[in-house]
Scaffold this motif. Structure first.
Motif, PDB file in Angstrom:
ATOM      1  N   LYS A  90       0.826  -1.215   0.000  1.00 25.34           N
ATOM      2  CA  LYS A  90       0.000   0.000   0.000  1.00 25.34           C
ATOM      3  C   LYS A  90       0.855   1.258   0.000  1.00 25.34           C
ATOM      4  O   LYS A  90       0.337   2.360  -0.052  1.00 25.34           O
ATOM      5  CB  LYS A  90      -0.916   0.011   1.223  1.00 25.34           C
ATOM      6  N   GLY A  91       2.161   1.080   0.091  1.00 26.08           N
ATOM      7  CA  GLY A  91       3.045   2.242   0.058  1.00 26.08           C
ATOM      8  C   GLY A  91       3.380   2.788   1.414  1.00 26.08           C
ATOM      9  O   GLY A  91       3.955   3.875   1.528  1.00 26.08           O
ATOM     10  N   ASN A  92       3.039   2.087   2.469  1.00 23.37           N
ATOM     11  CA  ASN A  92       3.331   2.552   3.819  1.00 23.37           C
ATOM     12  C   ASN A  92       4.709   2.107   4.308  1.00 23.37           C
ATOM     13  O   ASN A  92       5.089   2.392   5.424  1.00 23.37           O
ATOM     14  CB  ASN A  92       2.270   2.038   4.803  1.00 23.37           C
ATOM     15  N   GLY A  93       5.431   1.393   3.474  1.00 22.17           N
ATOM     16  CA  GLY A  93       6.711   0.836   3.889  1.00 22.17           C
ATOM     17  C   GLY A  93       7.849   1.824   3.768  1.00 22.17           C
ATOM     18  O   GLY A  93       7.799   2.798   3.015  1.00 22.17           O
ATOM     19  N   ASP A  94       8.885   1.562   4.519  1.00 25.49           N
ATOM     20  CA  ASP A  94      10.094   2.371   4.493  1.00 25.49           C
ATOM     21  C   ASP A  94      10.954   1.929   3.301  1.00 25.49           C
ATOM     22  O   ASP A  94      11.218   0.725   3.156  1.00 25.49           O
ATOM     23  CB  ASP A  94      10.843   2.144   5.813  1.00 25.49           C
ATOM     24  N   PRO A  95      11.415   2.850   2.462  1.00 22.81           N
ATOM     25  CA  PRO A  95      12.255   2.455   1.322  1.00 22.81           C
ATOM     26  C   PRO A  95      13.530   1.726   1.755  1.00 22.81           C
ATOM     27  O   PRO A  95      14.043   0.881   1.028  1.00 22.81           O
ATOM     28  CB  PRO A  95      12.598   3.771   0.635  1.00 22.81           C
ATOM     29  N   PHE A  96      14.030   2.041   2.932  1.00 21.62           N
ATOM     30  CA  PHE A  96      15.224   1.379   3.426  1.00 21.62           C
ATOM     31  C   PHE A  96      14.992  -0.122   3.609  1.00 21.62           C
ATOM     32  O   PHE A  96      15.903  -0.918   3.442  1.00 21.62           O
ATOM     33  CB  PHE A  96      15.685   2.020   4.740  1.00 21.62           C
ATOM     34  N   SER A  97      13.745  -0.502   3.939  1.00 19.91           N
ATOM     35  CA  SER A  97      13.446  -1.926   4.145  1.00 19.91           C
ATOM     36  C   SER A  97      13.622  -2.708   2.845  1.00 19.91           C
ATOM     37  O   SER A  97      13.997  -3.879   2.873  1.00 19.91           O
ATOM     38  CB  SER A  97      12.047  -2.117   4.711  1.00 19.91           C
ATOM     39  N   TYR A  98      13.365  -2.072   1.709  1.00 21.02           N
ATOM     40  CA  TYR A  98      13.592  -2.748   0.428  1.00 21.02           C
ATOM     41  C   TYR A  98      15.084  -2.992   0.207  1.00 21.02           C
ATOM     42  O   TYR A  98      15.485  -4.037  -0.287  1.00 21.02           O
ATOM     43  CB  TYR A  98      13.022  -1.936  -0.739  1.00 21.02           C
ATOM     44  N   PHE A  99      15.890  -2.026   0.584  1.00 24.34           N
ATOM     45  CA  PHE A  99      17.337  -2.175   0.481  1.00 24.34           C
ATOM     46  C   PHE A  99      17.824  -3.308   1.387  1.00 24.34           C
ATOM     47  O   PHE A  99      18.622  -4.142   0.969  1.00 24.34           O
ATOM     48  CB  PHE A  99      18.040  -0.856   0.825  1.00 24.34           C
ATOM     49  N   VAL A 100      17.326  -3.336   2.616  1.00 22.41           N
ATOM     50  CA  VAL A 100      17.712  -4.383   3.560  1.00 22.41           C
ATOM     51  C   VAL A 100      17.292  -5.750   3.029  1.00 22.41           C
ATOM     52  O   VAL A 100      18.043  -6.725   3.113  1.00 22.41           O
ATOM     53  CB  VAL A 100      17.105  -4.116   4.959  1.00 22.41           C
ATOM     54  N   LEU A 101      16.107  -5.831   2.441  1.00 19.58           N
ATOM     55  CA  LEU A 101      15.628  -7.089   1.868  1.00 19.58           C
ATOM     56  C   LEU A 101      16.511  -7.529   0.709  1.00 19.58           C
ATOM     57  O   LEU A 101      16.857  -8.711   0.593  1.00 19.58           O
ATOM     58  CB  LEU A 101      14.176  -6.930   1.400  1.00 19.58           C
ATOM     59  N   LEU A 102      16.922  -6.607  -0.128  1.00 21.19           N
ATOM     60  CA  LEU A 102      17.795  -6.915  -1.257  1.00 21.19           C
ATOM     61  C   LEU A 102      19.161  -7.406  -0.771  1.00 21.19           C
ATOM     62  O   LEU A 102      19.680  -8.422  -1.251  1.00 21.19           O
ATOM     63  CB  LEU A 102      17.962  -5.687  -2.155  1.00 21.19           C
ATOM     64  N   VAL A 103      19.753  -6.707   0.185  1.00 19.12           N
ATOM     65  CA  VAL A 103      21.054  -7.115   0.733  1.00 19.12           C
ATOM     66  C   VAL A 103      20.940  -8.470   1.429  1.00 19.12           C
ATOM     67  O   VAL A 103      21.813  -9.333   1.277  1.00 19.12           O
ATOM     68  CB  VAL A 103      21.605  -6.039   1.704  1.00 19.12           C
ATOM     69  N   SER A 104      19.849  -8.682   2.160  1.00 13.21           N
ATOM     70  CA  SER A 104      19.631  -9.961   2.837  1.00 13.21           C
ATOM     71  C   SER A 104      19.537 -11.102   1.825  1.00 13.21           C
ATOM     72  O   SER A 104      20.112 -12.174   2.035  1.00 13.21           O
ATOM     73  CB  SER A 104      18.352  -9.890   3.670  1.00 13.21           C
ATOM     74  N   GLY A 105      18.839 -10.886   0.735  1.00 15.89           N
ATOM     75  CA  GLY A 105      18.735 -11.900  -0.314  1.00 15.89           C
ATOM     76  C   GLY A 105      20.086 -12.206  -0.939  1.00 15.89           C
ATOM     77  O   GLY A 105      20.427 -13.376  -1.177  1.00 15.89           O
ATOM     78  N   PHE A 106      20.869 -11.168  -1.198  1.00 18.64           N
ATOM     79  CA  PHE A 106      22.200 -11.383  -1.769  1.00 18.64           C
ATOM     80  C   PHE A 106      23.095 -12.153  -0.802  1.00 18.64           C
ATOM     81  O   PHE A 106      23.827 -13.057  -1.207  1.00 18.64           O
ATOM     82  CB  PHE A 106      22.857 -10.043  -2.130  1.00 18.64           C
ATOM     83  N   MET A 107      23.024 -11.809   0.485  1.00 19.86           N
ATOM     84  CA  MET A 107      23.846 -12.511   1.472  1.00 19.86           C
ATOM     85  C   MET A 107      23.428 -13.969   1.613  1.00 19.86           C
ATOM     86  O   MET A 107      24.272 -14.852   1.781  1.00 19.86           O
ATOM     87  CB  MET A 107      23.798 -11.782   2.818  1.00 19.86           C
ATOM     88  N   ALA A 108      22.122 -14.253   1.542  1.00 16.68           N
ATOM     89  CA  ALA A 108      21.653 -15.637   1.598  1.00 16.68           C
ATOM     90  C   ALA A 108      22.156 -16.415   0.385  1.00 16.68           C
ATOM     91  O   ALA A 108      22.573 -17.577   0.510  1.00 16.68           O
ATOM     92  CB  ALA A 108      20.127 -15.673   1.658  1.00 16.68           C
ATOM     93  N   PHE A 109      22.135 -15.781  -0.773  1.00 15.91           N
ATOM     94  CA  PHE A 109      22.665 -16.408  -1.992  1.00 15.91           C
ATOM     95  C   PHE A 109      24.150 -16.728  -1.817  1.00 15.91           C
ATOM     96  O   PHE A 109      24.587 -17.854  -2.076  1.00 15.91           O
ATOM     97  CB  PHE A 109      22.452 -15.470  -3.183  1.00 15.91           C
TER      98      PHE A 109
END
Length: 179
Positions: A106-125
């Motif tokens: 809905k757009g209520n999220g923090d843009p930084f959380s998308y960055f954290v999610l991306l970095v977390s995915g890369f680290m898991a990979f």
């Protein structure tokens, strides 16, 4: 011990007496470190045993697919495993994370959380690829022992950094397991 049993069963891997005896301090140390845990719960214990079994099974199957007659490339193995993991975790994500995901969409999220999610995915990979390469070059047992030592070191670091209280018995168990 799960890894040794599964390696014997699935890979026909035999262990020598010194190899088996070398694990005794690790198992003994973890047992000592767990004495007096005030938050013990039988369901938590059973789930922990299940996770240990599944983790060992993953390590042994990884070893089988990377080094035996299959000889898959680590990226190919990750691609094949990721699809199954996605469908296994999807119901849990839907139940546990759905309210948070709806807020994000809905757009209520923090843009930084998308960055954290991306970095977390890369680290898991990267973690999975390094885990597969290590298993390929050593063995499932080596990776499992290293994982257990990592958990113990995490506990020790939490004590040093965050000043978490620990009894002398728990400390002795950690030292024995790391040793």
């Amino acid at each position: 011990m799960f890894t040794m049993a599964l390696s014997y069963w699935l890979l026909q891997k035999r262990y020598t007496r010194p190899e088996i005896m070398s694990l005794v301090p690790l198992v003994f140390g973890v047992a000592i470190a767990s004495i007096g845990e005030v938050e013990f719960h039988m369901l938590g214990f059973m789930l922990t045993v299940l996770v240990c079994f599944l983790s060992s099974l993953k390590s042994v199957l990884t070893s089988k697919f990377l080094s035996n007659s299959y000889r898959l490339h680590p990226l190919d193995l990750l691609r094949r495993m990721s699809l199954y993991a996605f469908f296994l975790l999807l119901p849990l994500v839907w139940i546990i994370e759905r309210p948070h995901m709806l807020d994000e969409w809905k757009g209520n999220g923090d843009p930084f959380s998308y960055f954290v999610l991306l970095v977390s995915g890369f680290m898991a990979f990267a973690l999975n690829i390094s885990n597969f390469e290590t298993t390929k070059k050593t063995s499932a047992l080596t990776v499992t022992v290293a994982g257990n030592v990592k958990h113990i070191l995490t506990i020790v670091l939490s004590i040093v950094i965050f000043k978490n209280p620990i009894s002398s018995t728990n400390f002795l168990g950690s030292v024995v397991a790391i040793g």
